[in-house]
Design a protein around this motif. Structure first.
Motif, PDB file in Angstrom:
ATOM      1  N   LEU A   5       0.850  -1.193   0.000  1.00  0.00           N
ATOM      2  CA  LEU A   5       0.000   0.000   0.000  1.00  0.00           C
ATOM      3  C   LEU A   5       0.881   1.236   0.000  1.00  0.00           C
ATOM      4  O   LEU A   5       1.894   1.291   0.704  1.00  0.00           O
ATOM      5  CB  LEU A   5      -0.889   0.011   1.245  1.00  0.00           C
ATOM      6  CG  LEU A   5      -1.974  -1.085   1.330  1.00  0.00           C
ATOM      7  CD1 LEU A   5      -2.686  -0.978   2.657  1.00  0.00           C
ATOM      8  CD2 LEU A   5      -2.963  -0.962   0.181  1.00  0.00           C
ATOM      9  N   ASP A   6       0.434   2.215  -0.789  1.00  0.00           N
ATOM     10  CA  ASP A   6       1.158   3.480  -0.721  1.00  0.00           C
ATOM     11  C   ASP A   6       0.727   4.231   0.530  1.00  0.00           C
ATOM     12  O   ASP A   6      -0.187   3.837   1.245  1.00  0.00           O
ATOM     13  CB  ASP A   6       0.926   4.304  -1.983  1.00  0.00           C
ATOM     14  CG  ASP A   6      -0.548   4.620  -2.229  1.00  0.00           C
ATOM     15  OD1 ASP A   6      -1.257   4.903  -1.231  1.00  0.00           O
ATOM     16  OD2 ASP A   6      -1.000   4.551  -3.381  1.00  0.00           O
ATOM     17  N   TYR A   7       1.401   5.294   0.814  1.00  0.00           N
ATOM     18  CA  TYR A   7       1.175   6.050   2.057  1.00  0.00           C
ATOM     19  C   TYR A   7      -0.257   6.508   2.177  1.00  0.00           C
ATOM     20  O   TYR A   7      -0.894   6.339   3.217  1.00  0.00           O
ATOM     21  CB  TYR A   7       2.136   7.234   2.100  1.00  0.00           C
ATOM     22  CG  TYR A   7       1.850   8.204   3.233  1.00  0.00           C
ATOM     23  CD1 TYR A   7       2.236   7.899   4.540  1.00  0.00           C
ATOM     24  CD2 TYR A   7       1.152   9.387   2.994  1.00  0.00           C
ATOM     25  CE1 TYR A   7       1.957   8.763   5.575  1.00  0.00           C
ATOM     26  CE2 TYR A   7       0.870  10.246   4.028  1.00  0.00           C
ATOM     27  CZ  TYR A   7       1.279   9.943   5.323  1.00  0.00           C
ATOM     28  OH  TYR A   7       0.988  10.800   6.347  1.00  0.00           O
ATOM     29  N   HIS A   8      -0.803   7.097   1.136  1.00  0.00           N
ATOM     30  CA  HIS A   8      -2.140   7.683   1.192  1.00  0.00           C
ATOM     31  C   HIS A   8      -3.200   6.619   1.344  1.00  0.00           C
ATOM     32  O   HIS A   8      -4.184   6.797   2.090  1.00  0.00           O
ATOM     33  CB  HIS A   8      -2.391   8.521  -0.064  1.00  0.00           C
ATOM     34  CG  HIS A   8      -1.463   9.712  -0.181  1.00  0.00           C
ATOM     35  ND1 HIS A   8      -1.561  10.817   0.616  1.00  0.00           N
ATOM     36  CD2 HIS A   8      -0.409   9.930  -1.019  1.00  0.00           C
ATOM     37  CE1 HIS A   8      -0.618  11.687   0.309  1.00  0.00           C
ATOM     38  NE2 HIS A   8       0.112  11.162  -0.708  1.00  0.00           N
ATOM     39  N   LEU A  13      -6.999   3.707   4.919  1.00  0.00           N
ATOM     40  CA  LEU A  13      -7.462   2.474   5.534  1.00  0.00           C
ATOM     41  C   LEU A  13      -7.459   2.586   7.054  1.00  0.00           C
ATOM     42  O   LEU A  13      -8.377   2.124   7.742  1.00  0.00           O
ATOM     43  CB  LEU A  13      -6.568   1.314   5.075  1.00  0.00           C
ATOM     44  CG  LEU A  13      -6.927  -0.072   5.605  1.00  0.00           C
ATOM     45  CD1 LEU A  13      -8.349  -0.452   5.210  1.00  0.00           C
ATOM     46  CD2 LEU A  13      -5.949  -1.115   5.088  1.00  0.00           C
ATOM     47  N   LEU A  14      -6.444   3.228   7.619  1.00  0.00           N
ATOM     48  CA  LEU A  14      -6.371   3.409   9.075  1.00  0.00           C
ATOM     49  C   LEU A  14      -7.506   4.297   9.574  1.00  0.00           C
ATOM     50  O   LEU A  14      -8.141   4.015  10.582  1.00  0.00           O
ATOM     51  CB  LEU A  14      -5.010   4.005   9.455  1.00  0.00           C
ATOM     52  CG  LEU A  14      -4.771   4.268  10.949  1.00  0.00           C
ATOM     53  CD1 LEU A  14      -4.873   2.962  11.741  1.00  0.00           C
ATOM     54  CD2 LEU A  14      -3.401   4.897  11.161  1.00  0.00           C
ATOM     55  N   ILE A  18     -10.517   3.345  12.267  1.00  0.00           N
ATOM     56  CA  ILE A  18     -10.832   4.162  13.448  1.00  0.00           C
ATOM     57  C   ILE A  18     -12.292   4.537  13.451  1.00  0.00           C
ATOM     58  O   ILE A  18     -12.970   4.524  14.501  1.00  0.00           O
ATOM     59  CB  ILE A  18      -9.929   5.411  13.498  1.00  0.00           C
ATOM     60  CG1 ILE A  18      -8.459   4.980  13.723  1.00  0.00           C
ATOM     61  CG2 ILE A  18     -10.389   6.388  14.574  1.00  0.00           C
ATOM     62  CD1 ILE A  18      -7.489   6.127  13.640  1.00  0.00           C
ATOM     63  N   GLU A  19     -12.826   4.857  12.273  1.00  0.00           N
ATOM     64  CA  GLU A  19     -14.240   5.241  12.169  1.00  0.00           C
ATOM     65  C   GLU A  19     -15.141   4.071  12.528  1.00  0.00           C
ATOM     66  O   GLU A  19     -16.214   4.248  13.104  1.00  0.00           O
ATOM     67  CB  GLU A  19     -14.533   5.711  10.741  1.00  0.00           C
ATOM     68  CG  GLU A  19     -15.943   6.271  10.582  1.00  0.00           C
ATOM     69  CD  GLU A  19     -16.178   6.818   9.191  1.00  0.00           C
ATOM     70  OE1 GLU A  19     -17.336   7.144   8.892  1.00  0.00           O
ATOM     71  OE2 GLU A  19     -15.220   6.929   8.408  1.00  0.00           O
ATOM     72  N   ALA A  25      -4.030  -1.183  17.932  1.00  0.00           N
ATOM     73  CA  ALA A  25      -3.388  -1.863  16.807  1.00  0.00           C
ATOM     74  C   ALA A  25      -2.882  -3.212  17.256  1.00  0.00           C
ATOM     75  O   ALA A  25      -2.381  -3.346  18.375  1.00  0.00           O
ATOM     76  CB  ALA A  25      -2.240  -1.016  16.279  1.00  0.00           C
ATOM     77  N   ILE A  26      -3.081  -4.238  16.424  1.00  0.00           N
ATOM     78  CA  ILE A  26      -2.626  -5.581  16.765  1.00  0.00           C
ATOM     79  C   ILE A  26      -1.660  -6.068  15.704  1.00  0.00           C
ATOM     80  O   ILE A  26      -1.638  -5.568  14.576  1.00  0.00           O
ATOM     81  CB  ILE A  26      -3.806  -6.562  16.902  1.00  0.00           C
ATOM     82  CG1 ILE A  26      -4.576  -6.658  15.586  1.00  0.00           C
ATOM     83  CG2 ILE A  26      -4.728  -6.116  18.032  1.00  0.00           C
ATOM     84  CD1 ILE A  26      -5.679  -7.685  15.621  1.00  0.00           C
TER      85      ILE A  26
END
Length: 252
Positions: A5-8, A13-14, A18-19, A25-26
């Motif tokens: 995955l690229d940074y963006h 996804l993170l 969270i939403e 984080a595991i």
């Protein structure tokens, strides 16, 4: 083949996770928290501080300093009243300091107050004191005119027991200062305890009638009047001692 995955994309996804309500984080593999806790270094509790022990107090040293600081008899009386290291003080009714005429040529040193002295606050006021007055009068002396009287101990021992050596030692500096301030020409040591305090000796039967010396002052050991009340046959010896005292005074 894993897709990177690229940074963006990873950030998006993170944010999506969270939403959805993710809070922690595991890793890809589970972690055994019990093993992890066992591997953690144990906290060492600090050693308890040892209580600070108060320094031992030397009652004789305290008495010596308090006596030294007294510049007159009134100051010595106050110093004795402020001395808190003698247990006799707790059980006594009065501080028995002295009686008679300060500055007199003759100073009588008794042993310790009895019941009558504890009540009156003066030395030699019971039957023994009355006999002492008669003995002194026989050679022209009296506490009203030319005799000063004190004791080795200023407080009555329980049940009129003999003073203990530790008590005599504790009161020693006060007695020495008392004599220095009173400045008598001679001392009369009444009884064994007084001889021990002034001369460092016991055995009144052997010592009586023989001059000694304490603090540069002549000392005549004599039977205590209380002993003479129990052993009247010894009054002859006491009379001989009184004549010795009279001759010493007349000689100057």
């Amino acid at each position: 083949m894993e897709s990177a995955l690229d940074y963006h994309s990873a950030q998006a996804l993170l944010a999506w996770q969270i939403e959805l309500g993710a809070t922690d984080a595991i890793c890809e593999t589970p972690v055994n928290r019990y093993e992890l806790q066992a591997r953690l270094p144990k906290m060492v509790s600090p050693a308890a501080a040892e209580p600070v022990k108060p320094k031992d107090v030397d009652p004789v040293a305290v008495a010596r300093q308090m006596a030294k600081d007294a510049v007159d008899l009134g100051g010595l009386h106050r110093a004795l009243g402020q001395f808190e290291h003698c247990d006799l003080k707790k059980g006594a009714r009065s501080l028995v300091f002295a009686d008679g005429q300060p500055g007199a040529r003759v100073m009588v040193v008794g042993e310790a107050p009895g019941r009558d002295e504890d009540i009156a606050g003066k030395p030699f006021v019971g039957r023994a004191g009355q006999l002492l007055d008669r003995m002194l009068a026989a050679i022209g002396l009296s506490r009203q005119e030319n005799v000063y009287i004190t004791n080795v101990l200023p407080w009555r021992p329980p049940q009129n027991r003999d003073p203990l050596p530790v008590e005599v030692a504790m009161m020693g500096p006060f007695l020495e200062r008392h004599i220095e301030l009173a400045k008598p020409d001679l001392l009369i040591a009444m009884g064994n305890i007084s001889c021990e305090a002034l001369l460092g000796k016991r055995g009144i039967t052997r010592l009586r009638g023989t001059w000694g010396e304490a603090l540069g002052t002549p000392v005549m050991p004599m039977f205590h009047p209380a002993y003479l009340l129990r052993q009247p046959t010894q009054k002859r010896a006491a009379w001989a001692d009184l004549l010795e005292i009279k001759a010493r005074l007349l000689a100057g």
